[in-house]
Scaffold this active site. Sequence first.
Site, PDB file in Angstrom:
ATOM      1  CG  LEU A 127      73.435  39.310  -3.666  1.00 16.26           C
ATOM      2  CD1 LEU A 127      72.207  38.500  -3.264  1.00 16.26           C
ATOM      3  CD2 LEU A 127      73.012  40.589  -4.382  1.00 16.26           C
ATOM      4  CG  HIS A 128      78.554  43.267   0.513  1.00 12.58           C
ATOM      5  ND1 HIS A 128      78.868  43.410  -0.799  1.00 12.58           N
ATOM      6  CD2 HIS A 128      79.032  44.358   1.152  1.00 12.58           C
ATOM      7  CE1 HIS A 128      79.553  44.538  -0.962  1.00 12.58           C
ATOM      8  NE2 HIS A 128      79.653  45.136   0.200  1.00 12.58           N
ATOM      9  NE  ARG A 129      76.389  48.576  -0.518  1.00 14.43           N
ATOM     10  CZ  ARG A 129      77.642  48.426  -0.941  1.00 14.43           C
ATOM     11  NH1 ARG A 129      77.911  48.116  -2.182  1.00 14.43           N
ATOM     12  NH2 ARG A 129      78.634  48.614  -0.112  1.00 14.43           N
ATOM     13  NE  ARG A 142      76.585  43.848   5.824  1.00 15.88           N
ATOM     14  CZ  ARG A 142      76.021  44.583   6.779  1.00 15.88           C
ATOM     15  NH1 ARG A 142      74.780  44.359   7.140  1.00 15.88           N
ATOM     16  NH2 ARG A 142      76.685  45.541   7.385  1.00 15.88           N
ATOM     17  CG  ASP A 147      74.954  43.943  -3.223  1.00 17.54           C
ATOM     18  OD1 ASP A 147      76.139  43.545  -3.137  1.00 17.54           O
ATOM     19  OD2 ASP A 147      74.079  43.675  -2.370  1.00 17.54           O
TER      20      ASP A 147
END
Length: 376
Positions: free
Chosen positions: A211-213, A246, A289
């Site tokens: 996940l990083h969006r 992030r 994502d």
Amino acid sequence: VKLVAVVGARPNFVKMAALLRALSSTSTAVAIDVVLVHTGQHYDVAMNTQFFAQLGIPEPDICLQAGSGSHAVQTATIMLRFERVLDQVAPDCILLVGDVNSTIACALVAAKKQIKVVHVEAGLRSGDRAMPEELNRLLTDQLSDRLYVTEPAACLNLRREGIPDDRVVFSGNVMIDTLLTHRDRAVPAAQTLAAAGAGPLAEAGYAVVTLHRPSNVDDGGALSRLVQVLDQIAHDIPLVFPVHPRTRQALQAAGLQGFLDQPDVVALAPLGYFEMLGLMADATFVLTDSGGIQEETTALGVPCLTVRENTERPVTIEQGTNTLTGTDARVIRQCVRDILETGGKRGRVPEKWDGHAAERIVADLSRWLCAGGGSR
Ligand code: UD1
């Protein structure tokens, strides 16, 4: 002919590796002299250095060390420093990949200096302008003189935006070139998991999560809802989660870092390319994502659940193993149950994702440059 090739962030390295390899090994209609510029958007060893080493990317000729910052700061820093590079090097064209801030920053500087812009992975559209990459894609393509696309839908998007057909070439997917080149060098999942103290999972089965969006991680509420779903899924199948910087920061900021410490979650630092490839190849499914992972799982034939409302890569759904779940907990859990019961979606590999995209691009590019590189 002098060409400046630009990389900045992790997915760029994977794509440019294939292009640099083809540029150095394909005999071309015109000699192409390559200068490699690294903007420094990603700079950690885990996000950067180990990719260069594993993928055999040469040391960059020029590093801009732009680093992190707000979108404006990061983009503007790259622009200021890239302008000086173009003045020094005076290339005939620049070669860009993907949709990161480095891509749009360099496209804008070059186009205003009337230096030809070549964009690989053009035309992908999510239709979602809240996504920073979508703005980068739209604008980069408008500024590009030669556009190479990975799937047919991208040609239609470009036509709809008024980009003449004769600038656009359906070349295939350079990210899959890199995957096929290095498939045999993948580190077995058992080894990566053993190093993390989770060796038995290689036999017992696991799902990979990335996940990083910004839409999923920057908003504490959205992140907390996703973590709740993941927490439930972890009861059914253990999760192996290489955590993007992030996302790690966002989990800490939202007070959710405890999720990473629970027994059915194996949290890892960002992995190298060979480690990630092996981990995905042996996974029961991947929940992500990311853009690139939707494509890589399709090429590997591993079911993928994309926790977004849209995708710019529709071929991975129409032909590949990808399913768009959105972020609704019930839908995601139902999709996971389907995979655990049936083995999940089986797909086929899309046209021209055959390991030869970069060769086709270099052959076309050299003919195009030889013919004067089009006219605006
Ligand atoms: C960028 C791309 C995204 C791509 C992703 C792959 C844009 C707009 N986004 O997102 O499309 O999918 O790369 O990873 O270009 N950080 C580190 N070390 C690093 C790099 C970043 O700690 O080496 C941290 C910094 O705190 C930074 C944050 O991660 O603020 C985000 O990095 P940034 O480059 O802004 O965007 P990504 O989220 O990585």
